[in-house]
Design a protein around this motif. Structure first.
Motif, PDB file in Angstrom:
ATOM      1  N   ASN A  84       0.790  -1.234   0.000  1.00 16.60           N
ATOM      2  CA  ASN A  84       0.000   0.000   0.000  1.00 16.60           C
ATOM      3  C   ASN A  84       0.821   1.281   0.000  1.00 16.60           C
ATOM      4  O   ASN A  84       0.289   2.344  -0.304  1.00 16.60           O
ATOM      5  CB  ASN A  84      -0.936  -0.004   1.209  1.00 16.60           C
ATOM      6  N   TYR A  85       2.095   1.184   0.353  1.00 20.30           N
ATOM      7  CA  TYR A  85       2.964   2.356   0.445  1.00 20.30           C
ATOM      8  C   TYR A  85       4.315   2.031  -0.158  1.00 20.30           C
ATOM      9  O   TYR A  85       4.707   0.869  -0.233  1.00 20.30           O
ATOM     10  CB  TYR A  85       3.143   2.786   1.920  1.00 20.30           C
ATOM     11  N   THR A  86       5.023   3.062  -0.562  1.00 16.62           N
ATOM     12  CA  THR A  86       6.367   2.849  -1.096  1.00 16.62           C
ATOM     13  C   THR A  86       7.313   2.491   0.045  1.00 16.62           C
ATOM     14  O   THR A  86       7.015   2.714   1.224  1.00 16.62           O
ATOM     15  CB  THR A  86       6.899   4.119  -1.795  1.00 16.62           C
ATOM     16  N   GLU A  87       8.457   1.962  -0.327  1.00 12.73           N
ATOM     17  CA  GLU A  87       9.472   1.639   0.673  1.00 12.73           C
ATOM     18  C   GLU A  87       9.897   2.901   1.426  1.00 12.73           C
ATOM     19  O   GLU A  87      10.081   2.875   2.645  1.00 12.73           O
ATOM     20  CB  GLU A  87      10.681   1.005  -0.019  1.00 12.73           C
ATOM     21  N   GLU A  88      10.007   4.009   0.695  1.00  9.88           N
ATOM     22  CA  GLU A  88      10.374   5.281   1.325  1.00  9.88           C
ATOM     23  C   GLU A  88       9.321   5.720   2.338  1.00  9.88           C
ATOM     24  O   GLU A  88       9.651   6.176   3.440  1.00  9.88           O
ATOM     25  CB  GLU A  88      10.574   6.367   0.268  1.00  9.88           C
ATOM     26  N   GLU A  89       8.049   5.584   1.990  1.00 15.63           N
ATOM     27  CA  GLU A  89       6.980   5.967   2.917  1.00 15.63           C
ATOM     28  C   GLU A  89       6.989   5.075   4.163  1.00 15.63           C
ATOM     29  O   GLU A  89       6.763   5.559   5.277  1.00 15.63           O
ATOM     30  CB  GLU A  89       5.623   5.888   2.231  1.00 15.63           C
ATOM     31  N   CYS A  90       7.270   3.795   3.985  1.00 17.13           N
ATOM     32  CA  CYS A  90       7.351   2.886   5.133  1.00 17.13           C
ATOM     33  C   CYS A  90       8.495   3.297   6.049  1.00 17.13           C
ATOM     34  O   CYS A  90       8.340   3.316   7.278  1.00 17.13           O
ATOM     35  CB  CYS A  90       7.520   1.446   4.661  1.00 17.13           C
ATOM     36  N   GLU A  91       9.619   3.647   5.454  1.00 14.05           N
ATOM     37  CA  GLU A  91      10.753   4.113   6.255  1.00 14.05           C
ATOM     38  C   GLU A  91      10.398   5.408   6.980  1.00 14.05           C
ATOM     39  O   GLU A  91      10.734   5.590   8.149  1.00 14.05           O
ATOM     40  CB  GLU A  91      11.975   4.323   5.371  1.00 14.05           C
ATOM     41  N   GLN A  92       9.709   6.307   6.303  1.00 13.77           N
ATOM     42  CA  GLN A  92       9.292   7.555   6.928  1.00 13.77           C
ATOM     43  C   GLN A  92       8.355   7.291   8.098  1.00 13.77           C
ATOM     44  O   GLN A  92       8.442   7.969   9.136  1.00 13.77           O
ATOM     45  CB  GLN A  92       8.603   8.466   5.908  1.00 13.77           C
ATOM     46  N   ALA A  93       7.469   6.319   7.966  1.00 16.75           N
ATOM     47  CA  ALA A  93       6.550   5.986   9.055  1.00 16.75           C
ATOM     48  C   ALA A  93       7.327   5.486  10.272  1.00 16.75           C
ATOM     49  O   ALA A  93       7.042   5.889  11.410  1.00 16.75           O
ATOM     50  CB  ALA A  93       5.534   4.934   8.597  1.00 16.75           C
ATOM     51  N   ARG A 130      10.477   6.172  10.987  1.00 15.11           N
ATOM     52  CA  ARG A 130      11.196   7.330  11.531  1.00 15.11           C
ATOM     53  C   ARG A 130      10.237   8.279  12.265  1.00 15.11           C
ATOM     54  O   ARG A 130      10.598   8.909  13.256  1.00 15.11           O
ATOM     55  CB  ARG A 130      11.940   8.067  10.433  1.00 15.11           C
ATOM     56  N   GLY A 131       9.001   8.379  11.770  1.00 19.47           N
ATOM     57  CA  GLY A 131       8.004   9.229  12.416  1.00 19.47           C
ATOM     58  C   GLY A 131       7.627   8.718  13.790  1.00 19.47           C
ATOM     59  O   GLY A 131       7.422   9.505  14.720  1.00 19.47           O
ATOM     60  N   CYS A 132       7.553   7.414  13.940  1.00 22.16           N
ATOM     61  CA  CYS A 132       7.294   6.839  15.262  1.00 22.16           C
ATOM     62  C   CYS A 132       8.470   7.153  16.183  1.00 22.16           C
ATOM     63  O   CYS A 132       8.270   7.571  17.321  1.00 22.16           O
ATOM     64  CB  CYS A 132       7.074   5.332  15.151  1.00 22.16           C
ATOM     65  N   ALA A 133       9.684   6.980  15.675  1.00 25.80           N
ATOM     66  CA  ALA A 133      10.889   7.248  16.479  1.00 25.80           C
ATOM     67  C   ALA A 133      10.985   8.722  16.873  1.00 25.80           C
ATOM     68  O   ALA A 133      11.574   9.053  17.901  1.00 25.80           O
ATOM     69  CB  ALA A 133      12.136   6.822  15.712  1.00 25.80           C
ATOM     70  N   ALA A 134      10.393   9.613  16.077  1.00 26.34           N
ATOM     71  CA  ALA A 134      10.439  11.050  16.355  1.00 26.34           C
ATOM     72  C   ALA A 134       9.373  11.479  17.364  1.00 26.34           C
ATOM     73  O   ALA A 134       9.373  12.620  17.809  1.00 26.34           O
ATOM     74  CB  ALA A 134      10.263  11.840  15.060  1.00 26.34           C
ATOM     75  N   ILE A 182       4.007   9.072   9.118  1.00 28.77           N
ATOM     76  CA  ILE A 182       4.663   9.783   8.012  1.00 28.77           C
ATOM     77  C   ILE A 182       4.604  11.283   8.278  1.00 28.77           C
ATOM     78  O   ILE A 182       5.599  11.998   8.118  1.00 28.77           O
ATOM     79  CB  ILE A 182       4.028   9.427   6.646  1.00 28.77           C
ATOM     80  N   ASP A 183       3.431  11.771   8.693  1.00 30.76           N
ATOM     81  CA  ASP A 183       3.293  13.197   9.020  1.00 30.76           C
ATOM     82  C   ASP A 183       4.244  13.602  10.145  1.00 30.76           C
ATOM     83  O   ASP A 183       4.854  14.665  10.085  1.00 30.76           O
ATOM     84  CB  ASP A 183       1.852  13.530   9.415  1.00 30.76           C
ATOM     85  N   ASN A 184       4.371  12.753  11.171  1.00 31.51           N
ATOM     86  CA  ASN A 184       5.308  13.041  12.261  1.00 31.51           C
ATOM     87  C   ASN A 184       6.721  13.193  11.721  1.00 31.51           C
ATOM     88  O   ASN A 184       7.454  14.098  12.121  1.00 31.51           O
ATOM     89  CB  ASN A 184       5.309  11.921  13.307  1.00 31.51           C
ATOM     90  N   HIS A 185       7.098  12.293  10.838  1.00 30.31           N
ATOM     91  CA  HIS A 185       8.444  12.347  10.259  1.00 30.31           C
ATOM     92  C   HIS A 185       8.651  13.642   9.474  1.00 30.31           C
ATOM     93  O   HIS A 185       9.669  14.320   9.641  1.00 30.31           O
ATOM     94  CB  HIS A 185       8.679  11.148   9.336  1.00 30.31           C
ATOM     95  N   LEU A 186       7.689  13.988   8.635  1.00 27.95           N
ATOM     96  CA  LEU A 186       7.832  15.191   7.804  1.00 27.95           C
ATOM     97  C   LEU A 186       7.889  16.447   8.657  1.00 27.95           C
ATOM     98  O   LEU A 186       8.674  17.362   8.371  1.00 27.95           O
ATOM     99  CB  LEU A 186       6.698  15.255   6.779  1.00 27.95           C
ATOM    100  N   LYS A 187       7.088  16.510   9.716  1.00 26.84           N
ATOM    101  CA  LYS A 187       7.121  17.665  10.624  1.00 26.84           C
ATOM    102  C   LYS A 187       8.463  17.763  11.340  1.00 26.84           C
ATOM    103  O   LYS A 187       9.026  18.847  11.466  1.00 26.84           O
ATOM    104  CB  LYS A 187       5.983  17.580  11.634  1.00 26.84           C
ATOM    105  N   ALA A 188       8.970  16.630  11.806  1.00 24.95           N
ATOM    106  CA  ALA A 188      10.264  16.621  12.497  1.00 24.95           C
ATOM    107  C   ALA A 188      11.386  17.011  11.541  1.00 24.95           C
ATOM    108  O   ALA A 188      12.293  17.777  11.912  1.00 24.95           O
ATOM    109  CB  ALA A 188      10.539  15.243  13.099  1.00 24.95           C
ATOM    110  N   GLU A 189      11.312  16.519  10.310  1.00 24.91           N
ATOM    111  CA  GLU A 189      12.329  16.847   9.316  1.00 24.91           C
ATOM    112  C   GLU A 189      12.319  18.344   9.008  1.00 24.91           C
ATOM    113  O   GLU A 189      13.365  18.981   8.927  1.00 24.91           O
ATOM    114  CB  GLU A 189      12.066  16.035   8.039  1.00 24.91           C
TER     115      GLU A 189
END
Length: 88
Positions: free
Chosen positions: A22-31, A33-37, A68-75
């Motif tokens: 359902n998501y790209t590999e990049e989006e999965c990685e972002q998710a 990282r977003g949890c970790a953030a 994913i949103d958490n990751h993008l906000k943190a970035e």
């Protein structure tokens, strides 16, 4: 997520397969990282408990997109801080 004893059991495999369908590999990685953030998910909460299991991150689209949103906000915040520090 610093869980050396974690096993890739059948439930986790299913969640990963679903996420990659359902998501790209990049989006999965972002998710991830977003949890970790998220301080709350990393244990800065009233229970002092981490909520960082792959089954939670990839439970459903709502969770994936939230992380994913958490990751993008943190970035974005990190970039803004780096730019501000450069100007000082």
């Amino acid at each position: 997520m610093e869980r050396p004893r974690a096993k890739l059991d059948m439930n986790r495999q299913q969640r990963l397969r679903w996420a990659l369908l359902n998501y790209t590999e990049e989006e999965c990685e972002q998710a991830i990282r977003g949890c970790a953030a998220s301080d709350w998910h990393m244990g800065v909460n009233s229970r002092g408990r981490k909520y960082d299991d792959i089954e939670l991150i990839f439970r459903d689209s709502s969770h994936v997109e939230q992380f994913i949103d958490n990751h993008l906000k943190a970035e974005t915040a990190n970039q803004e801080l780096a730019e501000w520090l450069e100007d000082q």
